[in-house]
Design a protein around this motif. Structure first.
Motif, PDB file in Angstrom:
ATOM      1  N   LEU A   1      17.573   5.513  18.349  1.00 56.17           N
ATOM      2  CA  LEU A   1      17.053   5.901  17.024  1.00 56.17           C
ATOM      3  C   LEU A   1      17.358   4.814  15.996  1.00 56.17           C
ATOM      4  O   LEU A   1      16.523   4.483  15.154  1.00 56.17           O
ATOM      5  N   LEU A   2      18.568   4.267  16.100  1.00 53.90           N
ATOM      6  CA  LEU A   2      18.964   3.242  15.112  1.00 53.90           C
ATOM      7  C   LEU A   2      18.135   1.977  15.242  1.00 53.90           C
ATOM      8  O   LEU A   2      17.587   1.475  14.258  1.00 53.90           O
ATOM      9  N   ILE A   3      18.048   1.464  16.489  1.00 50.07           N
ATOM     10  CA  ILE A   3      17.484   0.122  16.628  1.00 50.07           C
ATOM     11  C   ILE A   3      15.976   0.109  16.842  1.00 50.07           C
ATOM     12  O   ILE A   3      15.319  -0.867  16.509  1.00 50.07           O
ATOM     13  N   MET A   4      15.450   1.194  17.393  1.00 54.44           N
ATOM     14  CA  MET A   4      14.021   1.175  17.711  1.00 54.44           C
ATOM     15  C   MET A   4      13.180   1.988  16.741  1.00 54.44           C
ATOM     16  O   MET A   4      11.967   1.836  16.690  1.00 54.44           O
ATOM     17  N   ILE A   5      13.780   2.904  16.020  1.00 55.19           N
ATOM     18  CA  ILE A   5      12.992   3.757  15.121  1.00 55.19           C
ATOM     19  C   ILE A   5      13.353   3.491  13.655  1.00 55.19           C
ATOM     20  O   ILE A   5      12.506   3.116  12.838  1.00 55.19           O
ATOM     21  N   ALA A   6      14.659   3.683  13.334  1.00 54.32           N
ATOM     22  CA  ALA A   6      15.041   3.584  11.913  1.00 54.32           C
ATOM     23  C   ALA A   6      14.804   2.170  11.380  1.00 54.32           C
ATOM     24  O   ALA A   6      14.194   1.994  10.314  1.00 54.32           O
ATOM     25  N   ALA A   7      15.265   1.156  12.120  1.00 48.54           N
ATOM     26  CA  ALA A   7      15.171  -0.223  11.605  1.00 48.54           C
ATOM     27  C   ALA A   7      13.719  -0.645  11.347  1.00 48.54           C
ATOM     28  O   ALA A   7      13.399  -1.095  10.240  1.00 48.54           O
ATOM     29  N   PRO A   8      12.790  -0.480  12.322  1.00 44.29           N
ATOM     30  CA  PRO A   8      11.411  -0.900  12.008  1.00 44.29           C
ATOM     31  C   PRO A   8      10.770  -0.067  10.901  1.00 44.29           C
ATOM     32  O   PRO A   8      10.017  -0.604  10.086  1.00 44.29           O
ATOM     33  N   LEU A   9      11.078   1.243  10.864  1.00 40.97           N
ATOM     34  CA  LEU A   9      10.468   2.067   9.813  1.00 40.97           C
ATOM     35  C   LEU A   9      10.932   1.620   8.431  1.00 40.97           C
ATOM     36  O   LEU A   9      10.140   1.516   7.487  1.00 40.97           O
ATOM     37  N   ILE A  10      12.226   1.346   8.323  1.00 37.91           N
ATOM     38  CA  ILE A  10      12.746   0.903   7.015  1.00 37.91           C
ATOM     39  C   ILE A  10      12.095  -0.421   6.628  1.00 37.91           C
ATOM     40  O   ILE A  10      11.693  -0.621   5.482  1.00 37.91           O
ATOM     41  N   LEU A  11      11.957  -1.322   7.596  1.00 38.85           N
ATOM     42  CA  LEU A  11      11.328  -2.614   7.276  1.00 38.85           C
ATOM     43  C   LEU A  11       9.854  -2.452   6.909  1.00 38.85           C
ATOM     44  O   LEU A  11       9.339  -3.186   6.062  1.00 38.85           O
ATOM     45  N   LEU A  12       9.184  -1.483   7.531  1.00 36.11           N
ATOM     46  CA  LEU A  12       7.779  -1.243   7.149  1.00 36.11           C
ATOM     47  C   LEU A  12       7.683  -0.800   5.691  1.00 36.11           C
ATOM     48  O   LEU A  12       6.661  -0.985   5.041  1.00 36.11           O
ATOM     49  N   GLY A  13       8.763  -0.228   5.180  1.00 38.65           N
ATOM     50  CA  GLY A  13       8.793   0.146   3.758  1.00 38.65           C
ATOM     51  C   GLY A  13       9.011  -1.043   2.851  1.00 38.65           C
ATOM     52  O   GLY A  13       9.091  -0.871   1.633  1.00 38.65           O
ATOM     53  N   SER A  14       9.165  -2.240   3.402  1.00 40.00           N
ATOM     54  CA  SER A  14       9.411  -3.476   2.628  1.00 40.00           C
ATOM     55  C   SER A  14      10.464  -3.254   1.540  1.00 40.00           C
ATOM     56  O   SER A  14      10.177  -3.338   0.348  1.00 40.00           O
TER      57      SER A  14
ATOM     58  N   PRO B   1       0.823  -1.209   0.000  1.00 39.04           N
ATOM     59  CA  PRO B   1       0.000   0.000   0.000  1.00 39.04           C
ATOM     60  C   PRO B   1       0.861   1.265   0.000  1.00 39.04           C
ATOM     61  O   PRO B   1       2.085   1.194   0.145  1.00 39.04           O
ATOM     62  N   THR B   2       0.192   2.372  -0.125  1.00 40.73           N
ATOM     63  CA  THR B   2       0.922   3.627  -0.337  1.00 40.73           C
ATOM     64  C   THR B   2       1.687   4.117   0.886  1.00 40.73           C
ATOM     65  O   THR B   2       2.556   4.977   0.760  1.00 40.73           O
ATOM     66  N   TRP B   3       1.371   3.583   2.075  1.00 46.88           N
ATOM     67  CA  TRP B   3       2.108   4.079   3.236  1.00 46.88           C
ATOM     68  C   TRP B   3       3.527   3.508   3.317  1.00 46.88           C
ATOM     69  O   TRP B   3       4.362   3.989   4.047  1.00 46.88           O
ATOM     70  N   ARG B   4       3.794   2.469   2.538  1.00 46.59           N
ATOM     71  CA  ARG B   4       5.122   1.845   2.667  1.00 46.59           C
ATOM     72  C   ARG B   4       6.270   2.792   2.279  1.00 46.59           C
ATOM     73  O   ARG B   4       7.238   2.916   3.033  1.00 46.59           O
ATOM     74  N   PRO B   5       6.175   3.474   1.119  1.00 53.35           N
ATOM     75  CA  PRO B   5       7.275   4.399   0.806  1.00 53.35           C
ATOM     76  C   PRO B   5       7.436   5.510   1.835  1.00 53.35           C
ATOM     77  O   PRO B   5       8.558   5.953   2.092  1.00 53.35           O
ATOM     78  N   LYS B   6       6.317   5.921   2.445  1.00 53.06           N
ATOM     79  CA  LYS B   6       6.422   6.965   3.470  1.00 53.06           C
ATOM     80  C   LYS B   6       7.244   6.452   4.656  1.00 53.06           C
ATOM     81  O   LYS B   6       8.086   7.151   5.194  1.00 53.06           O
ATOM     82  N   CYS B   7       6.947   5.200   5.042  1.00 46.37           N
ATOM     83  CA  CYS B   7       7.700   4.616   6.167  1.00 46.37           C
ATOM     84  C   CYS B   7       9.176   4.520   5.811  1.00 46.37           C
ATOM     85  O   CYS B   7      10.047   4.826   6.627  1.00 46.37           O
ATOM     86  N   PHE B   8       9.447   4.104   4.570  1.00 41.67           N
ATOM     87  CA  PHE B   8      10.847   3.968   4.167  1.00 41.67           C
ATOM     88  C   PHE B   8      11.539   5.335   4.222  1.00 41.67           C
ATOM     89  O   PHE B   8      12.654   5.452   4.742  1.00 41.67           O
ATOM     90  N   ALA B   9      10.839   6.358   3.717  1.00 39.33           N
ATOM     91  CA  ALA B   9      11.422   7.713   3.721  1.00 39.33           C
ATOM     92  C   ALA B   9      11.695   8.156   5.146  1.00 39.33           C
ATOM     93  O   ALA B   9      12.769   8.693   5.452  1.00 39.33           O
ATOM     94  N   ALA B  10      10.739   7.902   6.038  1.00 34.30           N
ATOM     95  CA  ALA B  10      10.924   8.305   7.427  1.00 34.30           C
ATOM     96  C   ALA B  10      12.092   7.535   8.044  1.00 34.30           C
ATOM     97  O   ALA B  10      12.929   8.111   8.755  1.00 34.30           O
ATOM     98  N   GLY B  11      12.179   6.238   7.747  1.00 29.41           N
ATOM     99  CA  GLY B  11      13.255   5.418   8.305  1.00 29.41           C
ATOM    100  C   GLY B  11      14.615   5.900   7.848  1.00 29.41           C
ATOM    101  O   GLY B  11      15.553   6.019   8.648  1.00 29.41           O
ATOM    102  N   VAL B  12      14.725   6.196   6.564  1.00 29.89           N
ATOM    103  CA  VAL B  12      16.001   6.650   6.014  1.00 29.89           C
ATOM    104  C   VAL B  12      16.390   7.993   6.627  1.00 29.89           C
ATOM    105  O   VAL B  12      17.548   8.242   6.953  1.00 29.89           O
ATOM    106  N   THR B  13      15.381   8.851   6.829  1.00 30.65           N
ATOM    107  CA  THR B  13      15.660  10.159   7.421  1.00 30.65           C
ATOM    108  C   THR B  13      16.171   9.999   8.853  1.00 30.65           C
ATOM    109  O   THR B  13      17.153  10.632   9.246  1.00 30.65           O
ATOM    110  N   VAL B  14      15.511   9.132   9.616  1.00 31.25           N
ATOM    111  CA  VAL B  14      15.945   8.926  11.006  1.00 31.25           C
ATOM    112  C   VAL B  14      17.354   8.331  11.026  1.00 31.25           C
ATOM    113  O   VAL B  14      18.208   8.737  11.826  1.00 31.25           O
ATOM    114  N   LEU B  15      17.611   7.412  10.119  1.00 35.56           N
ATOM    115  CA  LEU B  15      18.942   6.803  10.046  1.00 35.56           C
ATOM    116  C   LEU B  15      19.991   7.880   9.787  1.00 35.56           C
ATOM    117  O   LEU B  15      21.046   7.923  10.431  1.00 35.56           O
ATOM    118  N   PHE B  16      19.680   8.742   8.852  1.00 35.30           N
ATOM    119  CA  PHE B  16      20.606   9.814   8.506  1.00 35.30           C
ATOM    120  C   PHE B  16      20.819  10.737   9.711  1.00 35.30           C
ATOM    121  O   PHE B  16      21.938  11.127  10.030  1.00 35.30           O
TER     122      PHE B  16
END
Ligand code: SF4
Ligand code: SF4
Lengths: 184, 748
Positions: free
Chosen positions: B65-78, B26-41
């Motif tokens: 931020l790395l283990i609890m936010i960025a990692a799950p958000l990136i995975l939600l982006g499949s 669904p369309t929320w996946r790229p949003k999650c990926f974008a958020a995850g990448v931003t948090v990682l950065f």
């Protein structure tokens, strides 16, 4: 969300992150103490120091408040009377809390580092560091020179897998595979 | 930073066509990926990283931020499938395909993506890296610190994988079991946080020095860090556990999938990229007049260089002819060849007057059969390389200007006498260089649809046609659009050899069936099929000699500017008591580009052919073709070095030339700019990576060439050529570590 919207999301995220970007200077703490009214912590990089360019950074504070405008002078005196000196600047530091300067220490052996904080020449401290001979330049670049080895190993592994798949199926073919749509 | 940018690019390329159109995406996946990448950065390259060196609690925020936010958000982006789809087709199919299809690799993945492995990885990474010894090491070394962060991210991804189950994978365990999995991780996090919080001593001595400087007592900082880990861990894990419970009880259900109107599309992934179909660039390149205008512009620049070369200052760094062709043009040449194709021949300034002449003057003769091979070009390339070193052409604007004039005269004379593109095909050493190096380029002029060519009667791409883009197959009697002057028939064209990218075939084909398409770089080097006009190029000795000469020439040309080479030249010159180094330079270059290649190639070919029973000629051809990539990488490294260190030298010479003709708008020459700048720190890694790329591709070409000819004995047949490639690579690495003569720069 459209493809364009995905691009916008990712680009916005990266743009925000880029604006906040800064480097950490890293390095090891080599001295800490009071310089007149200031508390100072001195970092040095690389660790262990070797001949060539050495980065000195200082974290200067007064009652817990970072001090970024106080002049800091560094002087390094090495074996055989060699010496060099420099002024610490904000611009040399990627970390906004630190001030830094780079000095070239040309020979190995013990170097006495004197740091003067502020205009008062009495507010200085000295400490000694041991500078090792610099490794040959290729040593520092070694990680950049061995990347081909894992790639070559992966290619060998690929050939072995393809040979195995050919033996089993006659020829390498991904069409009957669940990921065929991905691969194509 | 580079890894994040590359991953995002791959994701974007691969997600196109599936987002919102495929069940599970669904369309929320790229949003999650974008958020995850931003948090990682943010975690890795923001002030958090800097201050984390001084305050433990800030470092813990970074880890959280790395283990609890960025990692799950990136995975939600499949990201798995989109990133695979985003890879170039050749990598996806040829390089990764066998791994993805391999049962062994699948078993390893199954093991890795097991809930036990995920949990253990998460816990172990947490405990090991927070052990004071390892934690201190990470604070003191940037490399260890990066490794620490990479392992945190990898461990947490394995952990969250089980809970999130990124599309299209299915969760291994039921939701109820996953709640236990999650709570067990929470318990270990609580134990760790409690140890840090309630410790009476400072666990990480590094902070004893830094925390007080920022107004924190080290122990208070540590307690703050422990409390943060404790609460922040709960903030993420407990809601996740509650969500799993609700899902297990079927209180929350996934929304029913409503596909978008348009079905999933993968055309941009399956069809090769075609430069002529890119907006603006494509329509510009397709216009004959536009291509001609580029040539005339460059011809005008060449004329200015000739004038400056003859009448300007004799000092090379002060003269346009002493800097622009040798530093800037050559640098741009390798960039264009590496990322595009033979756009240099396409924009060749020599073609402008030559094409003008051909409007009124039709040549009568056919290029002699005796000269229809690459041997003449081989001789001219050798002379060119030797003359360049012996006479230091780069330091002599007069000689440079003379070469320009001689070149113009030669093409007008040869193409005035002989039909077709005789000069380009049989004579021009620079053209041969471009064509050879473009064998490893990613773009090639080729047909879009081979089936269409099979039904084509007119064959206008080689014969020429009556009108530019007429979409009918009718052929006018008077040919106004020429076909390929290099005698390449599109459907049987193999790679870029002999192709000048003139795009006449694009104009001539009435079916609009020719484009500038992506090719698998270097694949043409092992193509054994018959090719139009070039025959079986994989077995041609003249072509092999040219390829070997240019590959060894790359190393000789680069070595010629190193300190040891110059010292050797001086020493030998002195020992013979000569006053000039010309003879010695010429002799040494001849040895490097002729004698050494002959000895080394013969030895390798002899051993390889003896071992495997193939002919010496075949073996020689395999090796000569295979070393093209390593040679191309050396040319790149060498010329890109000059461009990167001396790009600013163009400014003062142009200011000087403008001043000379009374145009003082751009101010007095800034001669300080003509000194070579400091070597940027990124240049050496880039050079080393390029050389390795060349080595790997060469090794691969050796293998493919040998496997085609020797079957099972391919490994044995490859060993001599792999050895030769490795020797060349070592020479290349040795060269980049040597002190370099900064050519075309002044020592002001
Ligand atoms: S490229 Fe065009 S002109 Fe040439 S054979 Fe194919 S369809 Fe015919
Ligand atoms: S006409 Fe011939 S040389 Fe020109 S682009 Fe086409 S194939 Fe290449």
């Amino acid at each position: 969300m459209s493809f364009r919207a995905s691009i916008r999301w990712i680009a916005c995220g990266l743009a925000v992150a880029c604006c906040l970007r800064t480097h950490a200077d890293g390095g090891a703490v080599v001295d800490r103490g009071r310089y007149g009214v200031y508390d100072a912590t001195i970092f040095l990089s690389p660790v262990p120091p070797s001949t060539g360019v050495i980065d000195f950074s200082i974290l200067l504070s007064r009652s817990g408040e970072p001090q970024l405008s106080v002049p800091v002078h560094v002087r390094a005196e090495g074996p055989n009377g060699a010496w060099t000196e420099g002024q610490m600047h904000d611009a040399d530091s990627g970390n906004h809390l630190l001030r830094a300067c780079s000095l070239t220490l040309g020979s190995s052996g013990p170097w006495r580092i004197s740091i003067q904080v502020g205009e008062n020449t009495a507010d200085f401290r000295s400490f000694e560091i041991s500078v090792n001979p610099a490794p040959p330049p290729w040593r520092a670049s070694l990680p950049w020179m061995i990347l081909w080895i894992p790639v070559a190993l992966l290619l060998v592994a690929r050939e072995i897998l393809v040979a195995g798949q050919r033996r089993r199926r006659g020829a390498w073919d991904d069409s009957n595979h669940f990921s065929a749509t991905i691969l194509r | 930073m580079v890894a994040i940018a590359l991953s995002s690019l791959l994701y974007l390329r691969g997600v196109r066509g599936i987002v919102g159109r495929v069940r599970g995406f669904p369309t929320w996946r790229p949003k999650c990926f974008a958020a995850g990448v931003t948090v990682l950065f943010l975690a890795l390259a923001s002030p958090i990283d800097s201050i984390g060196h001084m305050l433990l609690w800030v470092h813990m925020v970074q880890h959280w931020l790395l283990i609890m936010i960025a990692a799950p958000l990136i995975l939600l982006g499949s990201p798995g499938i989109p990133m695979l789809r985003g890879l170039p087709k050749v990598v996806r199919r040829q390089a990764l395909g066998p791994f993805i299809a391999s049962p062994f690799v699948r078993r390893c993945l199954t093991l890795l993506l097991n809930p036990f492995t995920g949990w253990m990885a998460f816990a172990l990474v947490n405990w090991i890296w927070h052990y004071p010894l390892f934690y201190g090491a990470a604070l003191e070394s940037t490399l260890v610190h990066r490794f620490e962060h990479a392992s945190f991210l990898a461990g947490s991804m394995l952990f969250w994988w089980q809970i999130i189950a990124p599309w299209p994978w299915k969760a291994r365990w039921a939701d109820a079991a996953l709640v236990v999995y999650l709570l067990a991780a929470d318990v270990q996090n609580t134990i760790f946080s409690a140890i840090v919080t309630f410790s009476d001593s400072v666990l990480y001595s590094n902070y004893l020095a830094t925390a007080p400087a920022l107004g924190w007592d080290a122990l208070r900082d540590q307690r703050m860090a422990g409390a943060f880990m404790w609460t922040a861990g709960q903030v993420v894990m407990l809601p996740a556990a509650i969500f799993l419970i609700l899902r297990a009880l079927k209180i929350v259900r996934p929304k029913p999938f409503v596909a978008r109107e348009r079905p999933a599309t993968v055309s941009h992934l399956t069809e090769p990229f075609d430069l002529l179909r890119v907006a603006w660039i494509g329509s510009f390149l397709r216009k004959r007049a536009a291509r001609e205008s580029i040539r005339w512009t460059l011809a005008l620049i060449a004329l200015i260089l000739v004038i400056d070369g003859f009448f300007g200052p004799a000092d090379a760094p002060s003269n346009m002819a002493g800097t622009l062709p040798w530093t800037h043009w050559r640098g741009l040449v390798v960039i264009a060849l590496l990322f595009g194709g033979n756009f240099l021949c396409m924009s060749c300034p020599l073609m402008a007057p030559r094409n003008l002449m051909r409007r009124w003057w039709k040549p009568r003769f056919r290029w002699p059969s005796a000269l229809r091979s690459k041997w003449l070009a081989v001789g001219l390339i050798a002379i060119w390389l030797i003359t360049y070193e012996a006479f230091d052409l780069w330091s002599n604007p007069r000689a440079t200007a003379f070469i320009f004039v001689a070149y113009f005269a030669a093409i007008l004379m040869i193409d005035g006498l002989f039909r077709g593109g005789s000069f380009c095909k049989w004579v021009c050493p620079i053209g041969q260089f471009h064509m050879t190096q473009s064998l490893v380029s990613p773009l090639s002029v080729s047909v879009r649809n081979t089936a269409l060519c099979a039904t084509c009667i007119g064959r206008e791409c080689i014969r020429g046609s009556g009108s530019g883009h007429a979409k009918s197959a009718s052929v006018s009697l008077s040919i106004s659009v020429p076909g390929c002057e290099l005698e390449l028939f599109q459907p049987a064209k193999r790679g870029n050899l002999d192709c000048t990218f003139c795009l006449d075939c694009v104009d001539a084909c009435p079916h609009d069936n020719v484009g500038i398409l992506t090719q698998s770089p270097s694949v043409a080097l092992t193509d054994r099929r018959w090719g139009s006009s070039i025959g079986r190029v994989a077995s041609r000795v003249d072509v092999a000699a040219m390829l070997a000469l240019l590959s060894f020439g790359a190393f000789a040309n680069a070595a010629g500017m190193t300190g040891p080479w110059l010292d050797l030249v001086a020493a030998v010159t002195n020992s013979f008591e000569l006053t000039s180094t010309i003879a010695i330079e010429a002799a040494m270059t001849s040895v490097a580009i002729i004698v050494l290649p002959v000895i080394m190639m013969s030895c390798a070919a002899l051993i390889s052919s003896r071992i495997c029973g193939i002919s010496l000629r075949e073996s020689l051809c395999v090796g000569a073709h295979a070393i093209v990539p390593i040679g191309a990488s050396m040319w790149c490294v060498h010329w890109f070095f000059h461009l990167a260190t001396s790009a600013s030298t163009a400014i003062p010479v142009m200011q000087r030339a403008l001043n000379d003709v009374g145009l003082a708008w751009f101010g007095e020459p800034e001669w300080a700019e003509s000194c070579c700048g400091p070597v940027p720190s990124w240049l050496l890694p880039v050079e080393l990576v390029l050389l390795q790329l060349g080595l790997v591709v060469s090794g691969w070409m050796v293998w493919r060439g040998s496997a085609q000819r020797t079957g099972r004995r391919a490994i044995l047949a490859s060993i001599p050529w792999w050895t030769l490639s490795l020797i060349l690579w070592f020479v290349g690495v040795w060269i980049v570590f040597q002190p370099m003569q900064m050519r075309g720069t002044s020592t002001l």
